[in-house]
Design a protein around this motif. Structure first.
Motif, PDB file in Angstrom:
ATOM      1  N   ALA A  32      38.988  94.812  -7.030  1.00  0.00           N
ATOM      2  CA  ALA A  32      39.885  94.285  -8.054  1.00  0.00           C
ATOM      3  C   ALA A  32      40.045  92.810  -7.696  1.00  0.00           C
ATOM      4  CB  ALA A  32      41.226  94.990  -8.034  1.00  0.00           C
ATOM      5  N   VAL A  33      39.473  91.937  -8.494  1.00  0.00           N
ATOM      6  CA  VAL A  33      39.474  90.500  -8.207  1.00  0.00           C
ATOM      7  C   VAL A  33      40.658  89.853  -8.900  1.00  0.00           C
ATOM      8  CG1 VAL A  33      38.162  88.360  -8.382  1.00  0.00           C
ATOM      9  CG2 VAL A  33      36.966  90.529  -7.995  1.00  0.00           C
ATOM     10  N   LEU A  34      41.389  89.033  -8.154  1.00  0.00           N
ATOM     11  CA  LEU A  34      42.563  88.326  -8.686  1.00  0.00           C
ATOM     12  C   LEU A  34      42.141  86.903  -9.049  1.00  0.00           C
ATOM     13  CD1 LEU A  34      45.043  89.572  -5.962  1.00  0.00           C
ATOM     14  CD2 LEU A  34      44.420  90.665  -8.122  1.00  0.00           C
ATOM     15  N   HIS A  35      42.052  86.647 -10.327  1.00  0.00           N
ATOM     16  CA  HIS A  35      41.589  85.360 -10.857  1.00  0.00           C
ATOM     17  C   HIS A  35      42.773  84.706 -11.565  1.00  0.00           C
ATOM     18  CE1 HIS A  35      39.321  82.655 -13.550  1.00  0.00           C
ATOM     19  NE2 HIS A  35      38.372  82.728 -12.644  1.00  0.00           N
ATOM     20  N   PRO A  36      42.849  83.370 -11.615  1.00  0.00           N
ATOM     21  CA  PRO A  36      43.984  82.733 -12.284  1.00  0.00           C
ATOM     22  C   PRO A  36      44.172  83.153 -13.748  1.00  0.00           C
ATOM     23  CG  PRO A  36      42.791  81.115 -10.988  1.00  0.00           C
ATOM     24  CD  PRO A  36      41.982  82.387 -10.950  1.00  0.00           C
ATOM     25  N   THR A  37      43.117  83.595 -14.401  1.00  0.00           N
ATOM     26  CA  THR A  37      43.255  83.996 -15.805  1.00  0.00           C
ATOM     27  C   THR A  37      43.429  85.500 -15.992  1.00  0.00           C
ATOM     28  OG1 THR A  37      40.860  84.199 -16.112  1.00  0.00           O
ATOM     29  CG2 THR A  37      41.857  82.040 -16.568  1.00  0.00           C
ATOM     30  N   GLY A  38      43.458  86.251 -14.898  1.00  0.00           N
ATOM     31  CA  GLY A  38      43.656  87.698 -15.008  1.00  0.00           C
ATOM     32  C   GLY A  38      43.034  88.460 -13.860  1.00  0.00           C
ATOM     33  N   GLN A  39      43.097  89.778 -13.946  1.00  0.00           N
ATOM     34  CA  GLN A  39      42.515  90.643 -12.931  1.00  0.00           C
ATOM     35  C   GLN A  39      41.227  91.236 -13.486  1.00  0.00           C
ATOM     36  OE1 GLN A  39      45.281  93.516 -11.408  1.00  0.00           O
ATOM     37  NE2 GLN A  39      46.980  92.105 -11.582  1.00  0.00           N
ATOM     38  N   PHE A  40      40.231  91.341 -12.616  1.00  0.00           N
ATOM     39  CA  PHE A  40      38.942  91.880 -13.016  1.00  0.00           C
ATOM     40  C   PHE A  40      38.583  93.014 -12.081  1.00  0.00           C
ATOM     41  CE2 PHE A  40      39.295  87.588 -14.445  1.00  0.00           C
ATOM     42  CZ  PHE A  40      38.831  87.651 -15.754  1.00  0.00           C
ATOM     43  N   PHE A  41      38.165  94.150 -12.655  1.00  0.00           N
ATOM     44  CA  PHE A  41      37.874  95.339 -11.870  1.00  0.00           C
ATOM     45  C   PHE A  41      36.369  95.604 -11.872  1.00  0.00           C
ATOM     46  CE2 PHE A  41      42.179  95.547 -13.364  1.00  0.00           C
ATOM     47  CZ  PHE A  41      42.875  95.875 -12.216  1.00  0.00           C
ATOM     48  N   HIS A  42      35.828  95.857 -10.691  1.00  0.00           N
ATOM     49  CA  HIS A  42      34.403  96.103 -10.508  1.00  0.00           C
ATOM     50  C   HIS A  42      34.231  97.428  -9.767  1.00  0.00           C
ATOM     51  CE1 HIS A  42      33.492  91.967 -11.732  1.00  0.00           C
ATOM     52  NE2 HIS A  42      34.564  91.645 -11.056  1.00  0.00           N
ATOM     53  N   PRO A  43      34.379  98.575 -10.476  1.00  0.00           N
ATOM     54  CA  PRO A  43      34.250  99.871  -9.813  1.00  0.00           C
ATOM     55  C   PRO A  43      32.792 100.231  -9.523  1.00  0.00           C
ATOM     56  CG  PRO A  43      34.665 100.195 -12.136  1.00  0.00           C
ATOM     57  CD  PRO A  43      34.756  98.714 -11.881  1.00  0.00           C
ATOM     58  N   LEU A  44      32.589 101.014  -8.487  1.00  0.00           N
ATOM     59  CA  LEU A  44      31.250 101.466  -8.131  1.00  0.00           C
ATOM     60  C   LEU A  44      30.609 102.254  -9.267  1.00  0.00           C
ATOM     61  CD1 LEU A  44      31.875 102.686  -4.467  1.00  0.00           C
ATOM     62  CD2 LEU A  44      30.634 100.640  -5.180  1.00  0.00           C
ATOM     63  N   GLN A  45      31.360 103.131  -9.890  1.00  0.00           N
ATOM     64  CA  GLN A  45      30.827 104.004 -10.930  1.00  0.00           C
ATOM     65  C   GLN A  45      30.256 103.215 -12.113  1.00  0.00           C
ATOM     66  OE1 GLN A  45      33.637 106.648 -12.745  1.00  0.00           O
ATOM     67  NE2 GLN A  45      32.058 108.086 -13.357  1.00  0.00           N
ATOM     68  N   ALA A  46      30.858 102.085 -12.414  1.00  0.00           N
ATOM     69  CA  ALA A  46      30.402 101.276 -13.553  1.00  0.00           C
ATOM     70  C   ALA A  46      29.254 100.345 -13.175  1.00  0.00           C
ATOM     71  CB  ALA A  46      31.573 100.470 -14.107  1.00  0.00           C
ATOM     72  N   GLY A  47      28.828 100.397 -11.911  1.00  0.00           N
ATOM     73  CA  GLY A  47      27.738  99.537 -11.472  1.00  0.00           C
ATOM     74  C   GLY A  47      28.175  98.119 -11.205  1.00  0.00           C
TER      75      GLY A  47
END
Length: 68
Positions: A32-47
């Motif tokens: 779960a990446v914390l970026h100034p414009t929002g949070q971005f999720f990079h789960p294993l299942q989604a590649g």
């Protein structure tokens, strides 16, 4: 990282939380990446997982914070 290998934002170190670890490859994690414009999720299942890269720190990889 996009499915075509490009990145949505310019490469920069960002804070992130490890949300899962691949049991077959402990260097591969979901974030779960914390970026100034929002949070971005990079789960294993989604590649959307990323690999550890402590030496070159290429964009789209993760590493532990530098010690100052």
């Amino acid at each position: 990282m996009r499915t075509d290998g490009s990145q949505q934002f310019p490469s920069a170190c960002r804070a992130a939380v490890v949300t899962e670890v691949d049991p077959d490859d402990p260097g591969r994690v979901g974030l779960a990446v914390l970026h100034p414009t929002g949070q971005f999720f990079h789960p294993l299942q989604a590649g959307g997982s990323v690999h550890s890269d402590a030496e070159t720190r290429l964009g789209g990889s993760w590493h532990l914070p530098e010690r100052v």
